[in-house]
Design an enzyme around this catalytic site. Structure first.
Site, PDB file in Angstrom:
ATOM      1  N   THR A   1     -14.893  -2.775   4.015  1.00 21.17           N
ATOM      2  CA  THR A   1     -13.467  -3.096   4.111  1.00 21.17           C
ATOM      3  C   THR A   1     -12.642  -2.025   3.413  1.00 21.17           C
ATOM      4  OG1 THR A   1     -13.692  -4.428   2.145  1.00 21.17           O
ATOM      5  CG2 THR A   1     -13.774  -5.580   4.250  1.00 21.17           C
ATOM      6  N   GLY A   2     -11.316  -2.260   3.358  1.00 17.28           N
ATOM      7  CA  GLY A   2     -10.411  -1.297   2.745  1.00 17.28           C
ATOM      8  C   GLY A   2      -9.891  -0.332   3.787  1.00 17.28           C
ATOM      9  N   CYS A   3      -9.154   0.704   3.323  1.00 17.32           N
ATOM     10  CA  CYS A   3      -8.554   1.668   4.241  1.00 17.32           C
ATOM     11  C   CYS A   3      -9.601   2.702   4.621  1.00 17.32           C
ATOM     12  CB  CYS A   3      -7.343   2.325   3.602  1.00 17.32           C
ATOM     13  SG  CYS A   3      -6.127   1.141   3.088  1.00 17.32           S
ATOM     14  N   VAL A   4     -10.463   2.368   5.588  1.00 15.29           N
ATOM     15  CA  VAL A   4     -11.596   3.250   5.909  1.00 15.29           C
ATOM     16  C   VAL A   4     -11.218   4.343   6.892  1.00 15.29           C
ATOM     17  CG1 VAL A   4     -13.627   1.897   5.366  1.00 15.29           C
ATOM     18  CG2 VAL A   4     -12.326   1.354   7.396  1.00 15.29           C
TER      19      VAL A   4
ATOM     20  N   ASN B   1       0.844  -1.197   0.000  1.00 15.75           N
ATOM     21  CA  ASN B   1       0.000   0.000   0.000  1.00 15.75           C
ATOM     22  C   ASN B   1       0.876   1.243   0.000  1.00 15.75           C
ATOM     23  OD1 ASN B   1      -2.530  -1.003  -0.089  1.00 15.75           O
ATOM     24  ND2 ASN B   1      -3.099  -0.455   1.994  1.00 15.75           N
TER      25      ASN B   1
END
Lengths: 374, 106
Positions: B103-106, A178
């Site tokens: 989900t994910g970069c919340v 990332n």
């Protein structure tokens, strides 16, 4: 929802200015680095401010922050600031206080012996490492952050406290690709990578994941929807085509039922030659030079050794003002690999979509020896 | 994983309190349970419209709708959705509708 206050934003920064900064705002004439970690700014009004920069581990306790505040109260009328690389800067206006402040900072140590506030990080040296969460807090890392950063900075502390390099060297670390932070644009970058495809938990995948999101998250199109039978029940799930998977872990970010971390598979990749300033040459991305180094907690000896090797080779060969990327491009990457004694492997060759532009389409090259490392 | 009990029903939930059994495990008691967690006084037709849109979209497409789609289909601007569900469309409305955790970069 009663008495809830929202949307007030951060406090206005100018209310935390030291008086001398407030008075001379927009009037600075010149600055000089009088010694590693100490800067002197001169204003049009004749005012002078000395800034002492000290390293921090970024991850800090409230006790540590209180100690910073105590120092600020004692020497700087309670004013202090953090830099964009998580160093701390103390501002003083006279040399007497400056001397006392430096003495005090140097005397403070943790019980284990480490300096609490090492002075440095200015000019052509190695300043703090921009890094991420690692095993302290994140769920997708391939390596630790704080641990490797401590090991690397322990090894390079002399470069933090001096300004002997051709230009400043920015080191950054991200614990997965990332790439939170500055890994893609740093002189030397330490990056966490996986080497095995994700494990698929068929029994719970359809309940905890949105399958179309998982399919769309894959940069190589390796994931396909599938149906399996568990205990006579049909369940929706996915399948990974392993020959297409490059272990980025994006699918795990989107779907908790596809864990990818692996103790032996995971490790460090090293990238080199990025920069963000526009000075002389345009900003550059960093490029992969070492595809894999195993995780070696708690001191990551091999990673530390390679970072030092690259740094020292650069320091020995580069011209003044030349950043790592500018040096490597001037001498040619084949010379870079030869001088740094890094064995070149096919893993370093780009094979993703726009890869063609990274190949050599000219007859210009140097004869170099292939290097074997024991 | 923890199990919560509400009005005689048992629900398997994750650490953030999202329903683990998916829409199969969803029922009126779950809505009641989340309602008191969220501090919503009464479920109006507007709340139900949002829940219905979320569930229909999820059944049809396999994903939760994007916020813009939710706004467009329901006709409620984001501000209104926050008024209905104080924790927002993800943590509030999706949880109540029994959809998977965002989900994910919340």
């Amino acid at each position: 929802m009663e008495n809830r206050i929202t949307d007030i934003g951060p406090p206005y920064y100018a209310q935390f200015f030291p008086p001398v900064i407030k008075k001379n705002y927009g009037k600075w004439k010149s600055h000089e680095i009088i010694e590693p970690g100490v800067l002197k700014y001169t204003s049009e009004t004749g005012d002078v401010v000395y800034v002492v920069r000290v390293g921090t581990p970024r991850l800090a306790t409230t006790d540590y922050i209180r100690e910073v505040c105590e120092i600020a109260d004692k020497y700087c009328d309670g004013y202090v600031r953090w830099t964009t690389r998580n160093n701390i800067e103390f501002h003083v206006t006279d040399e007497e206080t400056l001397r006392a402040l430096k003495e005090d900072l140097k005397s403070r140590k943790h019980p284990g012996g480490s300096y609490k506030f090492p002075i440095g990080g200015t000019g052509a040296g190695v300043t703090n490492i921009v890094h991420t969460q690692g095993w302290v807090h994140c769920h997708t890392p391939a390596i630790d952050a704080s641990g490797i950063v401590k090991a690397v900075m322990d090894d390079l502390i002399d470069y933090f406290e001096s300004m002997t390099l051709p230009a400043q060297v920015r080191i950054a670390l991200a614990c997965c690709l990332n790439m939170c932070g500055a890994v893609h644009c740093s002189d030397i970058a330490i990056l966490g990578i996986h080497r095995k495809p994700p494990l698929i938990e068929d029994d719970r995948l359809e309940y905890v994941c949105e399958i179309p999101l998982v399919l769309a998250s894959c940069p190589t199109g390796a994931i396909k929807p599938a149906t399996v039978e568990i205990d006579g029940k049909k369940k929706k799930t996915v399948r990974v085509q392993e020959s297409r998977c490059m272990f980025c872990g994006n699918c795990y970010t989107m779907c908790p039922a596809m864990p990818i971390a692996d103790g032996e598979g995971d490790g460090v990749a090293i990238l080199v030659g990025g920069k963000i300033s526009n000075r002389v040459s345009a900003p550059k991305f960093s490029k992969l030079v070492i595809p894999y180094i195993p995780n070696e907690p708690p001191r990551w000896e091999t990673t530390v050794k390679w970072v030092r090797k690259i740094l020292e080779t650069y320091a020995k060969h580069a011209r003044k003002y030349e950043r790592v990327g500018e040096w490597a491009e001037r001498i040619g990457w084949e010379r870079f690999f030869e001088l740094c004694e890094i064995p070149f492997s096919s893993k370093t060759m780009d094979d993703y979509r726009l890869a063609y532009d990274t190949y050599r389409t000219s007859m210009h090259f140097r004869f170099t020896s292939h290097v074997d490392i024991k | 994983m923890p199990v919560v009990e509400y009005k005689g029903k048992k629900f398997e939930v994750d650490e953030d309190g999202f329903l683990l059994g998916g829409l199969d495990a969803w029922c009126m008691e779950w809505v009641e349970y989340v309602k008191q967690l969220e501090g919503i006084e009464e479920l109006t037709d507007e709340h139900w419209k949002v829940i219905k849109v979320l569930q229909d979209y999820y059944k049809k497409n396999g994903v939760a709708p994007m916020v813009r789609v939710l706004s467009k289909v329901t006709g409620y601007p984001l501000k209104k959705i926050y008024e209905l569900f104080p924790s927002g469309p993800g943590k509030g409305a999706c949880k109540m509708a029994g959809l998977p955790k965002p989900t994910g970069c919340v």
